[in-house]
Each structure stands twice: as C-alpha cells, then as structure tokens.
Design a protein around this motif. Structure first.
Motif, PDB file in Angstrom:
ATOM      1  N   ILE A 101      69.927 105.600  -1.237  1.00 43.85           N
ATOM      2  CA  ILE A 101      70.401 104.892  -2.435  1.00 43.85           C
ATOM      3  C   ILE A 101      69.361 104.846  -3.547  1.00 43.85           C
ATOM      4  N   LYS A 102      68.269 105.571  -3.420  1.00 43.27           N
ATOM      5  CA  LYS A 102      67.192 105.470  -4.406  1.00 43.27           C
ATOM      6  C   LYS A 102      67.608 105.897  -5.809  1.00 43.27           C
ATOM      7  N   LEU A 103      68.652 106.711  -5.941  1.00 37.54           N
ATOM      8  CA  LEU A 103      69.103 107.150  -7.264  1.00 37.54           C
ATOM      9  C   LEU A 103      70.185 106.249  -7.867  1.00 37.54           C
ATOM     10  N   ALA A 140      72.873  91.847   8.852  1.00 37.29           N
ATOM     11  CA  ALA A 140      72.307  93.131   8.417  1.00 37.29           C
ATOM     12  C   ALA A 140      72.229  93.222   6.896  1.00 37.29           C
ATOM     13  N   LYS A 141      73.219  92.688   6.197  1.00 38.38           N
ATOM     14  CA  LYS A 141      73.219  92.735   4.732  1.00 38.38           C
ATOM     15  C   LYS A 141      72.058  91.932   4.162  1.00 38.38           C
ATOM     16  N   ILE A 142      71.714  90.821   4.816  1.00 43.34           N
ATOM     17  CA  ILE A 142      70.613  89.981   4.361  1.00 43.34           C
ATOM     18  C   ILE A 142      69.279  90.682   4.602  1.00 43.34           C
ATOM     19  N   LYS A 143      69.162  91.358   5.741  1.00 47.04           N
ATOM     20  CA  LYS A 143      67.937  92.112   6.020  1.00 47.04           C
ATOM     21  C   LYS A 143      67.762  93.253   5.017  1.00 47.04           C
ATOM     22  N   LEU A 144      68.863  93.901   4.644  1.00 43.46           N
ATOM     23  CA  LEU A 144      68.788  94.963   3.648  1.00 43.46           C
ATOM     24  C   LEU A 144      68.370  94.386   2.292  1.00 43.46           C
ATOM     25  N   GLU A 145      68.938  93.246   1.934  1.00 46.90           N
ATOM     26  CA  GLU A 145      68.558  92.597   0.670  1.00 46.90           C
ATOM     27  C   GLU A 145      67.061  92.266   0.673  1.00 46.90           C
ATOM     28  N   GLN A 146      66.559  91.722   1.781  1.00 49.80           N
ATOM     29  CA  GLN A 146      65.135  91.403   1.884  1.00 49.80           C
ATOM     30  C   GLN A 146      64.278  92.658   1.765  1.00 49.80           C
ATOM     31  N   LYS A 147      64.721  93.747   2.394  1.00 48.75           N
ATOM     32  CA  LYS A 147      63.982  95.009   2.333  1.00 48.75           C
ATOM     33  C   LYS A 147      63.928  95.518   0.891  1.00 48.75           C
ATOM     34  N   ILE A 148      65.049  95.433   0.182  1.00 49.66           N
ATOM     35  CA  ILE A 148      65.095  95.870  -1.219  1.00 49.66           C
ATOM     36  C   ILE A 148      64.141  95.028  -2.060  1.00 49.66           C
ATOM     37  N   ASN A 149      64.122  93.729  -1.825  1.00 53.29           N
ATOM     38  CA  ASN A 149      63.281  92.830  -2.618  1.00 53.29           C
ATOM     39  C   ASN A 149      61.793  92.973  -2.315  1.00 53.29           C
ATOM     40  N   ASP A 176      60.398  96.018  -0.953  1.00 55.57           N
ATOM     41  CA  ASP A 176      59.973  97.416  -1.023  1.00 55.57           C
ATOM     42  C   ASP A 176      59.559  97.741  -2.463  1.00 55.57           C
ATOM     43  N   LYS A 177      58.293  98.068  -2.632  1.00 59.59           N
ATOM     44  CA  LYS A 177      57.770  98.310  -3.980  1.00 59.59           C
ATOM     45  C   LYS A 177      58.315  99.588  -4.623  1.00 59.59           C
ATOM     46  N   SER A 178      58.833 100.500  -3.817  1.00 59.66           N
ATOM     47  CA  SER A 178      59.342 101.763  -4.363  1.00 59.66           C
ATOM     48  C   SER A 178      60.786 101.646  -4.848  1.00 59.66           C
ATOM     49  N   PHE A 179      61.413 100.476  -4.663  1.00 57.77           N
ATOM     50  CA  PHE A 179      62.803 100.288  -5.063  1.00 57.77           C
ATOM     51  C   PHE A 179      62.884  99.180  -6.110  1.00 57.77           C
ATOM     52  N   ASP A 180      63.645  99.410  -7.161  1.00 59.39           N
ATOM     53  CA  ASP A 180      63.819  98.437  -8.230  1.00 59.39           C
ATOM     54  C   ASP A 180      64.863  97.398  -7.815  1.00 59.39           C
ATOM     55  N   ALA A 181      64.398  96.202  -7.465  1.00 62.02           N
ATOM     56  CA  ALA A 181      65.284  95.148  -6.965  1.00 62.02           C
ATOM     57  C   ALA A 181      66.281  94.662  -8.012  1.00 62.02           C
ATOM     58  N   SER A 182      66.032  94.919  -9.302  1.00 61.01           N
ATOM     59  CA  SER A 182      66.964  94.474 -10.344  1.00 61.01           C
ATOM     60  C   SER A 182      68.283  95.260 -10.298  1.00 61.01           C
ATOM     61  N   LYS A 183      68.311  96.356  -9.568  1.00 58.12           N
ATOM     62  CA  LYS A 183      69.546  97.143  -9.425  1.00 58.12           C
ATOM     63  C   LYS A 183      70.576  96.417  -8.561  1.00 58.12           C
ATOM     64  N   LEU A 184      70.108  95.483  -7.729  1.00 57.35           N
ATOM     65  CA  LEU A 184      70.987  94.762  -6.817  1.00 57.35           C
ATOM     66  C   LEU A 184      71.804  93.734  -7.592  1.00 57.35           C
ATOM     67  N   LYS A 185      73.117  93.928  -7.621  1.00 59.76           N
ATOM     68  CA  LYS A 185      74.003  93.062  -8.396  1.00 59.76           C
ATOM     69  C   LYS A 185      74.586  91.917  -7.576  1.00 59.76           C
ATOM     70  N   MET A 186      74.905  92.179  -6.297  1.00 62.16           N
ATOM     71  CA  MET A 186      75.508  91.128  -5.481  1.00 62.16           C
ATOM     72  C   MET A 186      75.418  91.470  -4.005  1.00 62.16           C
ATOM     73  N   VAL A 187      75.288  90.422  -3.182  1.00 62.94           N
ATOM     74  CA  VAL A 187      75.355  90.545  -1.727  1.00 62.94           C
ATOM     75  C   VAL A 187      76.371  89.513  -1.273  1.00 62.94           C
ATOM     76  N   GLU A 188      77.376  89.947  -0.495  1.00 61.35           N
ATOM     77  CA  GLU A 188      78.383  88.990  -0.040  1.00 61.35           C
ATOM     78  C   GLU A 188      78.889  89.334   1.351  1.00 61.35           C
ATOM     79  N   SER A 189      79.494  88.346   1.985  1.00 63.21           N
ATOM     80  CA  SER A 189      80.056  88.533   3.323  1.00 63.21           C
ATOM     81  C   SER A 189      81.396  89.236   3.246  1.00 63.21           C
ATOM     82  N   ALA A 190      81.649  90.071   4.247  1.00 64.81           N
ATOM     83  CA  ALA A 190      82.939  90.755   4.368  1.00 64.81           C
ATOM     84  C   ALA A 190      83.149  91.081   5.838  1.00 64.81           C
ATOM     85  N   GLU A 191      84.379  91.062   6.252  1.00 61.71           N
ATOM     86  CA  GLU A 191      84.710  91.381   7.643  1.00 61.71           C
ATOM     87  C   GLU A 191      84.628  92.889   7.873  1.00 61.71           C
ATOM     88  N   SER A 192      84.894  93.289   9.105  1.00 66.58           N
ATOM     89  CA  SER A 192      84.986  94.718   9.410  1.00 66.58           C
ATOM     90  C   SER A 192      86.111  95.322   8.587  1.00 66.58           C
TER      91      SER A 192
END
Length: 135
Positions: free
Chosen positions: A79-81, A93-102, A104-120
């Motif tokens: 997703i780097k592009l 898992a979504k929360i861990k990904l959000e934390q990783k994005i925030n 990780d210095k090589s990724f611009d965290a301002s690109k993240l618009k929203m994180v929300e719960s969803a079922e399968s």
C-alpha cells in the motif's frame, strides 16, 4: 487522480482494494500467523534451565509477535503508493495495522482516513464498502 485504498483485515488475511482512475485492483495477502500454542515436537511441560523456566506459551507469543510484524510489513509494502487509506475488519488486526502505520517512519500516517469495525465479508462486499467509503 488519487489512488484510494481500502483494506479488510483479520488475523488470517488482508484483502486490499485499490481504486485508481476508475480501475479497481484486488489483492489478497495471506498471513502465516499461528493460532495454537501446543506444538507436538515441543512437548507440553516447558523446560527448566537453572532458575529460568521457559514454556511453549512464551515461545508461541514471541513467534506470533514476529509473524504479525512480518504480515503487517508485507501489507505496508503493498500500500506504499496509496494516496488515501481506509482500514476495516473484525477483531484487533486492524488496530495493529493502524499502530504500525503510525509508527513506521517510511509510511505517511496522514494518508489514513479511517479505521472501523466490520464483520466477515465476501470480496464483493469488501469492494462495495470501499467504493461507498470513497464516493
């Protein structure tokens, strides 16, 4: 035109939907996360080495931490592009990904618009949810 990306993620896989200039691309990344502690070859009593006690649960937790980190890094490389990012899914898992994005210095965290719960969801439902989010 912005490259808009949505990720549905749980501990077993991530489905990445990229909307780019009217085209949609779907990628799936399988995780290698173990979901059980007992391993036949490791025994079940743990081991004693002097005053230090090591058991399967500690080994499992360390392996799981490393596997999770590898899984999240793999997603970030896909997703780097992205210009905009939307993450959704069940559990943590979504929360861990959000934390990783925030963190990780090589990724611009301002690109993240929203994180929300969803079922399968099915792949078609995931694509529809990403399109709805961005339009």
């Amino acid at each position: 035109m912005k490259r808009q990306t949505g990720i549905w993620i749980d501990s077993s896989k991530a489905i990445i939907v990229t909307l780019d200039g009217g085209k949609e691309r779907i990628s799936e990344i399988e995780s290698d996360l173990e979901n059980k502690i007992y391993h036949e070859k490791e025994g079940n009593k743990g081991t004693f080495s002097g005053s230090h006690h090591s058991n399967n649960e500690n080994k499992f937790e360390e392996r799981r931490k490393n596997e999770t980190n590898h899984f999240l890094k793999n997603i970030l490389s896909h997703i780097k592009l992205a210009d905009e990012l939307y993450i959704f899914g069940p559990a943590e898992a979504k929360i861990k990904l959000e934390q990783k994005i925030n963190t990780d210095k090589s990724f611009d965290a301002s690109k993240l618009k929203m994180v929300e719960s969803a079922e399968s969801m099915t792949t078609n439902q995931i694509v529809a949810k990403v399109k709805k989010f961005y339009h």
